[in-house]
Scaffold this motif. Sequence first.
Motif: not given
Length: 389
Positions: A44, A280, A283, A311-318, A322
Amino acid sequence: MKEVIVLGAAGTIGNVIMRDLVESGVEVIGADMDINRLQQLKNELNAKNLAVYSLDIRDHQKTTELLQKAKVCVNATNYIFNMDVMKMAANAKVDVLDLGGLYNVTKEQLKYDDFMKEAGVLSIPGMGSDPGISNVLSRYGVEQLDTAEEIHIRYGSTTTGATFPFAIDTIIDEATKSAMVVRNGHLYEIPPLSEEEDTIFHEKLGVQRTYSILHSELATLPLSFPQVKEITYKDTWDPSTIEKINMLEQFGLLNNHRHNNSLSARQKLVSLLKETISEDPKWGTDELMVEVKGTKAGKKASIKLELLCGWQEKWNINALAYVTSMPASIVAQMLLNKEIEGTGVKPPEQCIDPSKFISYLTQKNITLLSTYCETEQIQKNPQTILSNI
């Protein structure tokens, strides 16, 4: 030679630390038992500065040999391995940091200060969000006052639903092991999830119920700042998470007793949860708040530091994953750049320059607000100053 090795690099936190180091241009080794997941992450990232290895850290010889390929080790494995990794890092002559030892393991690590000094290696225990950022912000607050009398650390979140944003085993320990608190200069043990209070966070979060839980800050801050007479740590918990953990405990599913070398009920449960948990959560925004109270220029004063992350869109993590990962990556790079020096076992507040660390942290899509308040001894003319650090 690679610069940084990340142990547990395929995990929830480890893979984010690895990603940030790679994007920062650092030569990285990612090591984990799950080599398939690691290889997927490598594909990736499509990074030439990343090498991945299959590794079981219980194999001390192989781990030590791999550590020797790097200058700094970031231990993102379960905290139960902190002592072993620290000793192997000493043998490999590699500086090491971890994400916290849930108080008791951290206390054991501190006993190895002379051992690490003899090896010429620096170990920084607890360099995630909290512990980690919370420790550095505590020092920053203490240094802003003439005298510091209280340190209060709080974590809040608008996330809802039963969540396990990092190691399930650690979350269960936080909810079931006795918490610690400093009162009148003495360390006391109190029940887990006790001493509830309504904490006023930033307007994005509002007022939230927080609870005392076991945390590593109470293992080091009383030693670093013996003049501070009151130190507390409290975290917000979604009621559904507390309810589920209490139910599991009542059913005996958190029992760690092993019979005839078989897996304990808890080990089986954690393994099952990792494979099957599907709830689910929604977040939201997280806040780490550190408030230091004392005096300045003859007046009662306090400084409140509020770290906000979403929420961090760049890496799709909470946010929690992060904000736990970024400080570990930052400090690993500070070690490489010789911006942190020394040997032994030193908690973050003893070896990291707060202003320099904060300058790096606020470049990571993280907001840090500072509120300074001072009041005359007779409680007249309160003044409040709000600023972005």
